[in-house]
Enzyme design. Structure first.
Site, PDB file in Angstrom:
ATOM      1  N   HIS A  74      -9.857   1.246  -0.328  1.00  0.00           N
ATOM      2  CA  HIS A  74      -9.678   1.977   0.931  1.00  0.00           C
ATOM      3  C   HIS A  74     -11.015   1.986   1.661  1.00  0.00           C
ATOM      4  O   HIS A  74     -12.024   2.450   1.114  1.00  0.00           O
ATOM      5  CB  HIS A  74      -9.276   3.424   0.658  1.00  0.00           C
ATOM      6  CG  HIS A  74      -7.843   3.637   0.301  1.00  0.00           C
ATOM      7  ND1 HIS A  74      -7.245   3.050  -0.778  1.00  0.00           N
ATOM      8  CD2 HIS A  74      -6.878   4.396   0.896  1.00  0.00           C
ATOM      9  CE1 HIS A  74      -5.981   3.447  -0.839  1.00  0.00           C
ATOM     10  NE2 HIS A  74      -5.729   4.258   0.157  1.00  0.00           N
ATOM     11  N   ASP A 114       1.812   4.009   2.984  1.00  0.00           N
ATOM     12  CA  ASP A 114       0.775   4.870   2.394  1.00  0.00           C
ATOM     13  C   ASP A 114       1.388   6.030   1.591  1.00  0.00           C
ATOM     14  O   ASP A 114       1.461   5.937   0.365  1.00  0.00           O
ATOM     15  CB  ASP A 114      -0.158   5.387   3.510  1.00  0.00           C
ATOM     16  CG  ASP A 114      -1.560   5.684   3.043  1.00  0.00           C
ATOM     17  OD1 ASP A 114      -1.900   5.349   1.895  1.00  0.00           O
ATOM     18  OD2 ASP A 114      -2.342   6.248   3.839  1.00  0.00           O
ATOM     19  N   ASP A 115       1.805   7.091   2.268  1.00  0.00           N
ATOM     20  CA  ASP A 115       2.382   8.281   1.606  1.00  0.00           C
ATOM     21  C   ASP A 115       3.543   8.759   2.481  1.00  0.00           C
ATOM     22  O   ASP A 115       3.406   9.749   3.221  1.00  0.00           O
ATOM     23  CB  ASP A 115       1.326   9.390   1.503  1.00  0.00           C
ATOM     24  CG  ASP A 115       0.017   8.883   0.907  1.00  0.00           C
ATOM     25  OD1 ASP A 115      -0.014   8.640  -0.307  1.00  0.00           O
ATOM     26  OD2 ASP A 115      -0.953   8.704   1.673  1.00  0.00           O
ATOM     27  N   HIS A 133       0.848  -1.206   0.000  1.00  0.00           N
ATOM     28  CA  HIS A 133       0.000   0.000   0.000  1.00  0.00           C
ATOM     29  C   HIS A 133       0.878   1.249   0.000  1.00  0.00           C
ATOM     30  O   HIS A 133       1.291   1.744   1.053  1.00  0.00           O
ATOM     31  CB  HIS A 133      -0.921  -0.023   1.229  1.00  0.00           C
ATOM     32  CG  HIS A 133      -1.993   1.020   1.204  1.00  0.00           C
ATOM     33  ND1 HIS A 133      -3.338   0.709   1.265  1.00  0.00           N
ATOM     34  CD2 HIS A 133      -1.936   2.367   1.142  1.00  0.00           C
ATOM     35  CE1 HIS A 133      -4.052   1.814   1.240  1.00  0.00           C
ATOM     36  NE2 HIS A 133      -3.220   2.851   1.177  1.00  0.00           N
ATOM     37  N   HIS A 142       1.108   4.946  -2.345  1.00  0.00           N
ATOM     38  CA  HIS A 142       0.642   5.788  -3.462  1.00  0.00           C
ATOM     39  C   HIS A 142       1.869   6.414  -4.114  1.00  0.00           C
ATOM     40  O   HIS A 142       2.643   7.100  -3.426  1.00  0.00           O
ATOM     41  CB  HIS A 142      -0.289   6.880  -2.954  1.00  0.00           C
ATOM     42  CG  HIS A 142      -1.522   6.345  -2.291  1.00  0.00           C
ATOM     43  ND1 HIS A 142      -2.740   6.244  -2.940  1.00  0.00           N
ATOM     44  CD2 HIS A 142      -1.726   5.859  -1.048  1.00  0.00           C
ATOM     45  CE1 HIS A 142      -3.628   5.729  -2.108  1.00  0.00           C
ATOM     46  NE2 HIS A 142      -3.053   5.484  -0.953  1.00  0.00           N
ATOM     47  N   GLU A 146     -11.008   3.502   7.247  1.00  0.00           N
ATOM     48  CA  GLU A 146     -10.012   4.497   7.677  1.00  0.00           C
ATOM     49  C   GLU A 146     -10.792   5.683   8.264  1.00  0.00           C
ATOM     50  O   GLU A 146     -10.670   5.987   9.437  1.00  0.00           O
ATOM     51  CB  GLU A 146      -9.146   4.926   6.481  1.00  0.00           C
ATOM     52  CG  GLU A 146      -8.099   5.985   6.817  1.00  0.00           C
ATOM     53  CD  GLU A 146      -7.439   6.588   5.559  1.00  0.00           C
ATOM     54  OE1 GLU A 146      -8.042   6.536   4.457  1.00  0.00           O
ATOM     55  OE2 GLU A 146      -6.332   7.156   5.694  1.00  0.00           O
TER      56      GLU A 146
HETATM   57  N1  ADE Z   1      -4.801   8.822  -1.028  1.00  0.00           N
HETATM   58  C1  ADE Z   1      -3.541   8.893  -0.578  1.00  0.00           C
HETATM   59  N2  ADE Z   1      -3.483   8.575   0.722  1.00  0.00           N
HETATM   60  C2  ADE Z   1      -4.749   8.276   1.112  1.00  0.00           C
HETATM   61  C3  ADE Z   1      -5.343   7.854   2.322  1.00  0.00           C
HETATM   62  N3  ADE Z   1      -4.634   7.660   3.435  1.00  0.00           N
HETATM   63  N4  ADE Z   1      -6.684   7.655   2.340  1.00  0.00           N
HETATM   64  C4  ADE Z   1      -7.411   7.831   1.236  1.00  0.00           C
HETATM   65  N5  ADE Z   1      -6.894   8.222   0.065  1.00  0.00           N
HETATM   66  C5  ADE Z   1      -5.579   8.445   0.003  1.00  0.00           C
HETATM   67 ZN    ZN Z   2      -3.798   4.796   0.853  1.00  0.00          ZN
END
Ligand code: ADE
Ligand code: ZN
Length: 329
Positions: free
Chosen positions: A193, A274-275, A13, A15, A196
């Protein structure tokens, strides 16, 4: 505690645009005379106040990624970082929305550039990349169909999955069934997703309407014991991103995060970033923090990586090669 730096890791996971270092985005902004001053703090890091603001900053950063060469360079930079963290396999969310707006001809060009960078990284650093095309929930179901068409047309050895990211509080999963059915028919693995920003019902809806085998995050399933049992019984895999959840305020601290409770209840959990630059994290930092707070060590992380290997949307040969590398440890 063991040295977790060199432990081979699989990440399901991530992006691609969300992994762009702020310096990389600033460099392109400067070169293209795009004013992005509002998205950085005084230290030069991404600055956002909550999840919706995070999405705004994320999309603003994406405006500097305007051509295939930018995505080539981004992919190589991201994979260099991941390889340095011990990652041997990365499944990245790729967004045709940010690569030509969903135009199929443009998307093919962007994808070719990403694949070229992936081949370079494989040869240089031994890291394998596969792409999971993602539609963006708040862009709506019509645009998701356009993105699903990009996925159908480019599904294969490299594009192996389809997913949905974005604002979980917008639209209902049932509005995206067409896109997910199309992706499934193209042979793609599916993830969404959910759980969350939405509670357990959001996870149920993603499973029922989109028929995914994996859930991005999914952590709020912990609020419903029947759902926990169901996830465990069905073997649904959660792509858990603890650092992301804490940075965005889903949980106040790792001690309060449900990853260990879900795992103890028999749910298949994996660990991802994630990011990473948005959340000041890396795979190494995620592992280190989990080791410190929950006492996990090589056996727990090895099991988690085996779960990720089984759940990866790659072909059998790639899985076998990765399995051999995992077993070497
Ligand atoms: N796009 C990038 N990070 C995200 C996240 N944590 N939740 C939903 N969309 C995303
Ligand atoms: Zn994500």
């Amino acid at each position: 505690m063991s040295d977790l730096t060199t432990l081979p890791k699989l990440e399901l996971h991530l992006h691609l645009e969300g992994a762009a270092p702020p310096d990389f985005i600033r460099m392109l902004a400067g070169r293209k005379h795009i004013d992005l001053s509002g998205i950085f703090d005084e230290r030069g890091d991404y600055a956002y106040s909550d999840f919706v603001d995070f999405l705004r900053v994320y999309e603003a950063a994406c405006t500097v990624l305007t051509n295939p060469q930018d995505f080539h360079d981004l992919t190589l930079a991201v994979l260099e970082q991941s390889a340095a963290e011990g990652v041997i396999y990365s499944e990245a969310f790729l967004s045709p929305d940010f690569c030509g707006g969903g135009d199929l001809v443009a998307w093919r060009e962007y994808l070719a550039a990403i694949e070229t960078a992936a081949a370079t990284a494989q040869a240089r650093m031994g890291i394998t990349l596969r792409g999971c095309i993602t539609c963006i929930r708040h862009f709506g179901p019509e645009q998701a169909r356009v993105i699903a068409r990009c996925a159908q047309e480019t599904a294969g050895h490299f594009i192996t999955g389809f997913g949905i990211a974005g604002d979980e509080n917008r639209f209902h999963p049932k509005e995206f069934t067409y896109a997910f059915d199309a992706a499934r028919e193209a042979g793609l693995g599916l993830t969404a997703h959910a759980g969350e920003w939405g509670g357990p019902q959001s996870v149920r809806d993603a499973l029922d309407h989109l028929r995914v085998s994996r859930i991005g995050h999914g952590v709020r399933a912990v609020e419903d014991t029947a759902l926990i049992d169901d996830l465990a019984a069905r073997g649904v895999v959660l792509e858990v991103c603890p650092g992301s959840n804490i940075a965005l305020g889903v949980y106040p601290e790792l001690k309060a995060h449900p990853i260990a409770r879900l795992r103890d209840a028999g749910v298949k959990v994996t660990v991802s970033t994630d990011d990473p630059p948005f959340f000041h994290t890396t795979m190494q930092r995620e592992y280190q923090a989990l080791a410190e707070v929950f006492g996990w060590d090589i056996p727990e992380f090895t099991e988690i990586n085996r779960i990720a290997l089984d759940a990866a949307f790659c072909d059998p040969e790639t899985r076998a090669t990765l399995a051999a590398r995992l077993e070497q440890t």
